[in-house]
Design an enzyme around this catalytic site. Structure first.
Site, PDB file in Angstrom:
ATOM      1  N   ARG A  15     -14.570  23.670  -2.667  1.00  0.00           N
ATOM      2  CA  ARG A  15     -14.702  23.364  -4.126  1.00  0.00           C
ATOM      3  C   ARG A  15     -13.783  22.077  -4.392  1.00  0.00           C
ATOM      4  O   ARG A  15     -14.797  21.026  -4.829  1.00  0.00           O
ATOM      5  CB  ARG A  15     -13.908  24.688  -4.963  1.00  0.00           C
ATOM      6  N   HIS A 209      -2.522  16.506  -4.260  1.00  0.00           N
ATOM      7  CA  HIS A 209      -3.208  15.581  -4.037  1.00  0.00           C
ATOM      8  C   HIS A 209      -2.310  14.385  -3.344  1.00  0.00           C
ATOM      9  O   HIS A 209      -1.160  14.250  -3.693  1.00  0.00           O
ATOM     10  CB  HIS A 209      -4.090  14.996  -5.184  1.00  0.00           C
ATOM     11  N   CYS A 240     -10.714  14.711  -8.062  1.00  0.00           N
ATOM     12  CA  CYS A 240     -11.507  15.310  -9.241  1.00  0.00           C
ATOM     13  C   CYS A 240     -12.328  14.226 -10.028  1.00  0.00           C
ATOM     14  O   CYS A 240     -11.870  12.930 -10.142  1.00  0.00           O
ATOM     15  CB  CYS A 240     -10.417  15.580 -10.200  1.00  0.00           C
ATOM     16  N   ASN A 249      -6.818  16.677  -1.648  1.00  0.00           N
ATOM     17  CA  ASN A 249      -5.673  17.466  -1.596  1.00  0.00           C
ATOM     18  C   ASN A 249      -5.101  17.347  -0.182  1.00  0.00           C
ATOM     19  O   ASN A 249      -5.727  16.646   0.873  1.00  0.00           O
ATOM     20  CB  ASN A 249      -5.926  19.035  -1.485  1.00  0.00           C
TER      21      ASN A 249
HETATM   22  P1  HMG Z   1     -18.683  21.315 -23.370  1.00  0.00           P
HETATM   23  O1  HMG Z   1     -19.929  20.360 -23.238  1.00  0.00           O
HETATM   24  O2  HMG Z   1     -17.601  21.225 -24.195  1.00  0.00           O
HETATM   25  O3  HMG Z   1     -19.219  22.777 -23.361  1.00  0.00           O
HETATM   26  O4  HMG Z   1     -18.208  21.310 -21.811  1.00  0.00           O
HETATM   27  P2  HMG Z   1     -20.212  23.423 -24.441  1.00  0.00           P
HETATM   28  O5  HMG Z   1     -19.734  24.803 -24.412  1.00  0.00           O
HETATM   29  O6  HMG Z   1     -20.180  22.566 -25.846  1.00  0.00           O
HETATM   30  O7  HMG Z   1     -21.654  23.262 -23.776  1.00  0.00           O
HETATM   31  C1  HMG Z   1     -22.448  22.126 -23.617  1.00  0.00           C
HETATM   32  C2  HMG Z   1     -23.434  22.397 -22.435  1.00  0.00           C
HETATM   33  O8  HMG Z   1     -22.985  22.972 -21.358  1.00  0.00           O
HETATM   34  C3  HMG Z   1     -24.398  23.678 -22.931  1.00  0.00           C
HETATM   35  O9  HMG Z   1     -25.629  23.255 -22.281  1.00  0.00           O
HETATM   36  C4  HMG Z   1     -23.615  24.868 -22.356  1.00  0.00           C
HETATM   37  O10 HMG Z   1     -24.687  25.957 -21.775  1.00  0.00           O
HETATM   38  C5  HMG Z   1     -23.316  24.130 -20.815  1.00  0.00           C
HETATM   39  P3  HMG Z   1     -26.837  22.781 -23.098  1.00  0.00           P
HETATM   40  O11 HMG Z   1     -27.093  23.578 -24.319  1.00  0.00           O
HETATM   41  O12 HMG Z   1     -26.347  21.314 -23.408  1.00  0.00           O
HETATM   42  O13 HMG Z   1     -27.923  22.574 -22.180  1.00  0.00           O
HETATM   43  N1  HMG Z   1     -22.160  24.881 -20.735  1.00  0.00           N
HETATM   44  C6  HMG Z   1     -22.184  25.465 -19.055  1.00  0.00           C
HETATM   45  N2  HMG Z   1     -23.144  25.378 -18.079  1.00  0.00           N
HETATM   46  C7  HMG Z   1     -22.664  25.899 -16.928  1.00  0.00           C
HETATM   47  N3  HMG Z   1     -21.476  26.615 -16.903  1.00  0.00           N
HETATM   48  C8  HMG Z   1     -20.667  26.451 -17.696  1.00  0.00           C
HETATM   49  C9  HMG Z   1     -20.988  26.053 -19.040  1.00  0.00           C
HETATM   50  N4  HMG Z   1     -20.203  25.890 -20.094  1.00  0.00           N
HETATM   51  C10 HMG Z   1     -21.039  25.115 -20.857  1.00  0.00           C
HETATM   52  N5  HMG Z   1     -19.454  27.080 -17.593  1.00  0.00           N
HETATM   53  C11 HMG Z   1     -17.015  22.339 -19.940  1.00  0.00           C
HETATM   54  C12 HMG Z   1     -17.022  22.212 -21.336  1.00  0.00           C
HETATM   55  C13 HMG Z   1     -15.804  22.859 -19.474  1.00  0.00           C
HETATM   56  C14 HMG Z   1     -18.143  23.102 -19.370  1.00  0.00           C
HETATM   57  C15 HMG Z   1     -17.186  20.858 -19.050  1.00  0.00           C
HETATM   58  O14 HMG Z   1     -16.392  20.025 -19.955  1.00  0.00           O
HETATM   59  C16 HMG Z   1     -17.324  21.057 -17.662  1.00  0.00           C
HETATM   60  O15 HMG Z   1     -17.909  21.609 -17.009  1.00  0.00           O
HETATM   61  N6  HMG Z   1     -16.466  20.362 -17.150  1.00  0.00           N
HETATM   62  C17 HMG Z   1     -16.006  20.440 -15.553  1.00  0.00           C
HETATM   63  C18 HMG Z   1     -14.788  20.118 -15.335  1.00  0.00           C
HETATM   64  C19 HMG Z   1     -14.580  20.419 -13.704  1.00  0.00           C
HETATM   65  O16 HMG Z   1     -15.102  21.090 -12.952  1.00  0.00           O
HETATM   66  N7  HMG Z   1     -13.417  19.505 -13.216  1.00  0.00           N
HETATM   67  C20 HMG Z   1     -13.168  19.631 -11.992  1.00  0.00           C
HETATM   68  C21 HMG Z   1     -12.426  20.761 -11.836  1.00  0.00           C
HETATM   69  S1  HMG Z   1     -10.890  20.871 -12.226  1.00  0.00           S
HETATM   70  C22 HMG Z   1      -9.896  20.022 -10.813  1.00  0.00           C
HETATM   71  O17 HMG Z   1     -10.620  19.482  -9.913  1.00  0.00           O
HETATM   72  C23 HMG Z   1      -8.409  20.200 -11.131  1.00  0.00           C
HETATM   73  C24 HMG Z   1      -7.719  21.052  -9.931  1.00  0.00           C
HETATM   74  O18 HMG Z   1      -8.054  20.875  -8.680  1.00  0.00           O
HETATM   75  C25 HMG Z   1      -6.169  20.904 -10.051  1.00  0.00           C
HETATM   76  C26 HMG Z   1      -5.711  19.744  -9.994  1.00  0.00           C
HETATM   77  O19 HMG Z   1      -5.845  18.956  -9.024  1.00  0.00           O
HETATM   78  O20 HMG Z   1      -5.490  19.117 -11.092  1.00  0.00           O
HETATM   79  C27 HMG Z   1      -8.279  22.555 -10.410  1.00  0.00           C
HETATM   80 MG    MG Z   2      -7.298  19.421  -7.417  1.00  0.00          MG
END
Ligand code: HMG
Ligand code: MG
Length: 309
Positions: A15, A209, A240, A249
């Protein structure tokens, strides 16, 4: 100084490791990676995320990957779910654990999940409630606990505040993340101490990381505090997409080498981890980021063969 005698590693390579890849990685490669990781003894694997494919296209095959894995008994498979839409999509894949992910910095929360910290809790609360009602364990990832790519240094009281919010909505375990790898041991210790105001040591993990090469030192600092759970990524994959320049990481192979060298058991087979890391590095056509893997692969290549001996 006493260290834990046993450490649990959560393998986040499939992931966190792959989410940032620009080149498409076929679902079959991701599935094979999970199989190789479990063959190396990984008992906790963060497989994918149910986020918007517009935001993170690489995770768009989430359901296919989850469906393709041949699960082994005793292995727990987790997925990221930022909102109810993600949770509803994930639940059919029967994850053992879901991860909601928030940030200690407002700017990172906005960039990563498009909402404020307070709004993120409103989105997470029903996810946590639904998951726990379904008997699914809930972990909370806390990003930017020492530094933020947009706001700079992050104070421990912001970490304590986020940990409290996570606790209040029913999150069972939190990961203290150094998202951009800027932390050094004392800063990381302070972030963990802030987290411990609200969570028991047994419900806290480290997620470091390695951008500035500090992740092993930070792992050691956390171990010295009694933290015994860490996220690591095979071959040091990842980053990210919303933390530009951040690398992967800490490499699983490097942490396992350090822990085994300290007499701390992990249940993992380092040689098989090196094989799994070589598999994914070859698939991505790039050298492993793990120093230990590179050293062991060089040693293997230079080992005398039977004919030569
Ligand atoms: P948004 O645009 O605010 O969401 O995104 P929304 O509710 O307004 O919906 C907008 C559109 O997104 C709609 O589709 C929804 O259906 C769709 P449209 O009508 O435009 O076709 N949608 C989704 N589709 C699939 N799955 C969903 C979903 N939710 C809404 N769950 C949202 C908010 C959170 C979805 C967006 O900002 C997003 O996907 N962000 C991704 C963030 C991400 O994955 N980042 C990397 C992971 S975190 C990380 O790596 C850190 C970590 O490792 C720890 C560290 O190192 O810090 C964990
Ligand atoms: Mg991370």
């Amino acid at each position: 100084m006493s260290y834990p005698t046993r450490v649990k590693l959560v393998e986040v390579g499939p992931r966190d490791g792959l989410q940032n890849e620009k080149q498409p990685v076929p679902a079959a490669t991701k599935i094979e990676l999970v199989h190789r990781l479990q063959a190396a003894g990984c008992k906790e694997i963060e497989v994918t995320s149910f986020v918007s494919p517009k935001w993170v296209p690489q995770m768009g095959d989430n359901a296919e990957v989850m469906a393709g894995i041949q699960r082994l008994p005793g292995v727990r498979y987790s997925v990221l779910t930022p909102n109810m839409k993600g949770f509803e999509a994930a639940v059919g894949s029967q994850p053992d654990e879901i991860v909601v992910f928030g940030a200690a910095s407002e700017a990172f929360s906005q960039k990563n999940i498009n909402c404020s910290i307070a709004e993120s809790m409103e989105r997470f609360a029903p996810v946590v409630q639904a998951a726990r009602a379904a008997g699914i364990y809930v972990r909370g990832a806390m990003s930017c606990t020492v530094g933020c790519p947009y706001e700079g240094e992050v104070a421990p009281d912001k970490v304590a505040y986020l940990a409290k919010l996570m606790k209040d909505i029913g999150v069972q375990h939190v990961g203290v993340a150094d998202t951009i790898g800027v932390g050094t041991p004392i800063k990381v210790r302070k972030a963990i101490e802030a987290t411990l105001q609200h969570f028991d040591i047994n419900d806290v993990s480290g997620h470091f990381h390695d951008t500035y090469g500090q992740a092993l030192a930070n792992t050691l600092a956390a171990l010295a505090m009694g933290v015994w759970q860490f996220d690591t990524a095979i071959a040091g994959l990842g980053g990210c997409p919303y933390a530009k320049g951040a690398t992967g990481n800490v490499a699983t192979e490097d942490v396992v080498y350090m822990l085994h060298g300290m007499g701390i058991s992990t249940g993992l087979d380092l040689d098989k981890l090196v094989d799994a890391g070589a598999f994914i590095s070859d698939a991505l056509r790039r050298p492993s980021q793990s120093r230990v893997a590179r050293a062991l692969l060089a040693k293997r290549a230079n080992a005398p063969t039977c004919e030569a001996a």
